[in-house]
Design a protein around this motif. Structure first.
Motif, PDB file in Angstrom:
ATOM      1  N   MET A  43       0.818  -1.207   0.000  1.00  0.00           N
ATOM      2  CA  MET A  43       0.000   0.000   0.000  1.00  0.00           C
ATOM      3  C   MET A  43       0.856   1.264   0.000  1.00  0.00           C
ATOM      4  O   MET A  43       2.069   1.213   0.201  1.00  0.00           O
TER       5      MET A  43
ATOM      6  N   SER B 264       0.479   5.276   1.733  1.00  0.00           N
ATOM      7  CA  SER B 264      -0.316   6.117   2.631  1.00  0.00           C
ATOM      8  C   SER B 264       0.442   7.397   2.947  1.00  0.00           C
ATOM      9  O   SER B 264       1.659   7.481   2.754  1.00  0.00           O
ATOM     10  N   THR B 265      -0.284   8.393   3.403  1.00  0.00           N
ATOM     11  CA  THR B 265       0.312   9.689   3.746  1.00  0.00           C
ATOM     12  C   THR B 265      -0.119  10.109   5.140  1.00  0.00           C
ATOM     13  O   THR B 265      -1.109   9.627   5.681  1.00  0.00           O
ATOM     14  N   ASP B 266       0.646  11.014   5.712  1.00  0.00           N
ATOM     15  CA  ASP B 266       0.269  11.743   6.924  1.00  0.00           C
ATOM     16  C   ASP B 266       0.879  13.129   6.782  1.00  0.00           C
ATOM     17  O   ASP B 266       2.047  13.338   7.097  1.00  0.00           O
TER      18      ASP B 266
ATOM     19  N   SER C 251      -8.917   9.795  -1.266  1.00  0.00           N
ATOM     20  CA  SER C 251      -8.387  11.134  -1.007  1.00  0.00           C
ATOM     21  C   SER C 251      -9.512  12.013  -0.470  1.00  0.00           C
ATOM     22  O   SER C 251     -10.599  11.533  -0.157  1.00  0.00           O
TER      23      SER C 251
ATOM     24  N   ALA D 129      -4.429   7.495   0.127  1.00  0.00           N
ATOM     25  CA  ALA D 129      -4.214   6.104   0.510  1.00  0.00           C
ATOM     26  C   ALA D 129      -4.492   5.227  -0.696  1.00  0.00           C
ATOM     27  O   ALA D 129      -5.502   5.406  -1.387  1.00  0.00           O
TER      28      ALA D 129
ATOM     29  N   VAL E 274      -9.719   5.236   7.186  1.00  0.00           N
ATOM     30  CA  VAL E 274      -8.856   4.281   6.500  1.00  0.00           C
ATOM     31  C   VAL E 274      -7.735   3.864   7.438  1.00  0.00           C
ATOM     32  O   VAL E 274      -7.223   4.669   8.212  1.00  0.00           O
TER      33      VAL E 274
ATOM     34  N   THR F 262      -3.894   2.320   8.370  1.00  0.00           N
ATOM     35  CA  THR F 262      -2.534   2.422   7.851  1.00  0.00           C
ATOM     36  C   THR F 262      -1.560   1.949   8.918  1.00  0.00           C
ATOM     37  O   THR F 262      -1.847   2.082  10.111  1.00  0.00           O
TER      38      THR F 262
ATOM     39  N   ILE G 191      -7.163   9.119   8.973  1.00  0.00           N
ATOM     40  CA  ILE G 191      -6.188   8.045   8.859  1.00  0.00           C
ATOM     41  C   ILE G 191      -6.013   7.451  10.247  1.00  0.00           C
ATOM     42  O   ILE G 191      -5.644   8.161  11.191  1.00  0.00           O
TER      43      ILE G 191
END
Length: 417
Positions: free
Chosen positions: A171, A173-175, A211, A245, A303, A305, A319
């Motif tokens: 996957m 993913s962002t933060d 998103s 994500a 979501v 993560t 997230i």
């Protein structure tokens, strides 16, 4: 970056971008006191004193441009863990005579910048920013645009590639909190500027993309092996709230009236996820009535993560650390209900109402923490509410005794957090 990382074999990123473009995928159309200010900081294992007054004094960032809209396109090669992107930036100068524009961009390789007619624009790039130079100074009444084409590789702060493990699938993913969005998009990464944006993401088939905002379209041209997801954030927000994500998520659909609500979880987690998230609509309704302001965004998603310990807010999405998924026995020892409620409250406090500069971060977290206490009191009664509030008070007092005390609004820090 590894040398030669962009000269991959056939089937690499260049071919993915070429295939996507050939298939036409790029043409998609309260009242709180000091006891609430620092409640979420972890308690130290050993007592220590931090001299916060020795930290440098910070001031609000100045700017010459008002950024209006970002139209971002991203093409992912998940095998090589690299991506190509472009950001079409629409902005207006805040004064006449502006002849350049600076964007934050870190660990990104800028390939070229073009104006609205496709003509190249000169630019300079440092380790943390890109400065675009215009052929003539602009007037404060102008609204103009330029496009930055760039590439990125590997995991970095705020942006993560993850290979499949026993715990999670492959996957992305962002933060983006607090100022990490510029690790995956060249943009002005400071909270006092709010923008709308489109995020148009091309990935190999079999993946889903989440998103901010409204899902405009999903395109899968026959035989391309690719899929493009187009999300549109149509209400202005700060860049620390941008999220992405990508993965083979299972999506559980829910709703509150006309408001779409979904839970994006790893395959096989659907059973537990249904009861873990089942109070989400009720929480949104509770806060809408409590704050006397309807939920302000197009939808609400949660979501999972591997890169967040608890939760991280983003506009219209949260997230959550994948530890949120657990069985009913574990629920007896540690429930995530308070965290889920806390992150939903951020949709108002921190997302709708945002800090102007980083010394006001207390506003996001103190109101989020106070709000999750209000949910606990509402859902479980006065005794549970009082117990929760006592725990929050004691957590703050431990920090004040063993680490530091500081004013609620505090402008001395090394980096925002």
């Amino acid at each position: 970056m590894a040398g030669g990382g962009w000269q991959g074999p056939a089937g690499g990123l260049a071919d993915l971008v070429h295939s996507a473009r050939a298939a036409g995928l790029e043409h998609l159309g309260a009242t709180t006191g000091l006891t609430l200010a620092l409640l979420l900081a972890p308690s130290p294992l050993v007592a220590q004193q931090v001299d916060v007054w020795s930290r440098p004094v910070q001031s609000e960032r100045s700017r010459d441009c008002d950024f209006i809209h970002y139209r971002v396109k991203l093409y992912f090669d998940l095998d090589q863990q690299i991506f190509a992107g472009e950001n079409q930036v629409t902005f207006s100068p805040l004064r006449s005579g502006v002849d350049r524009c600076e964007l934050d961009a870190e660990e990104l390789l800028i390939e070229q910048v073009t104006d609205g007619s496709g003509n190249g624009l000169p630019f300079t790039q440092s380790d943390s920013s890109i400065t675009v130079i215009f052929p003539a100074p602009l007037l404060h009444t102008d609204t103009t645009l330029f496009t930055v084409e760039y590439r990125g590789e590997g995991s970095r702060e705020g942006f993560f590639f993850d290979e499949a493990t026993d715990e999670h699938p492959r996957m992305v993913s962002t933060d983006s909190w607090p100022n990490e969005a510029h690790h995956w998009i060249p943009l002005y990464d400071y909270p006092h500027d709010k923008v709308t944006h489109d995020l148009i993401v091309t990935v190999p088939e079999g993946n889903k993309v989440l998103s901010n905002g409204r899902l405009v379209d999903v395109m899968t041209p026959l035989g391309s092996g690719l899929e493009t997801w187009h999300w549109s954030q149509e209400e202005p927000h700060s860049t620390y709230l941008m999220m992405l994500a990508i993965g083979p998520f299972e999506v559980i659909e829910d709703s509150l009236g006309d408001l779409p609500i979904s839970y994006w979880v790893y395959p096989g987690a659907e059973g537990d996820a249904r009861w873990i998230f089942e109070k989400t609509p009720e929480m949104i309704e509770f806060y809408s009535e409590l704050f006397d302001y309807p939920y302000p965004w197009a939808k609400y998603d949660q979501v999972t993560t591997p890169h967040v310990g608890g939760g991280a807010e983003a506009t219209s999405a949260t997230i959550l650390g994948d530890g949120v998924i657990h069985d009913r026995r574990a629920e007896q020892d540690f429930s995530w209900e308070r965290i889920i409620a806390h992150e939903i409250a951020h949709q108002w406090w921190g997302d709708l109402i945002t800090l102007r500069e980083w010394s006001h971060t207390w506003m996001n977290e103190s109101f989020g923490t106070y709000s999750d206490y209000l949910w606990t009191r509402h859902a479980k009664g006065e005794d549970e509410g009082a117990w929760d509030l006592l725990g929050k008070k004691n957590q703050y007092l431990r920090e004040a005794r063993t680490r530091y005390r500081r004013p609620i609004v505090f402008d001395r820090y090394e980096r925002p957090h």
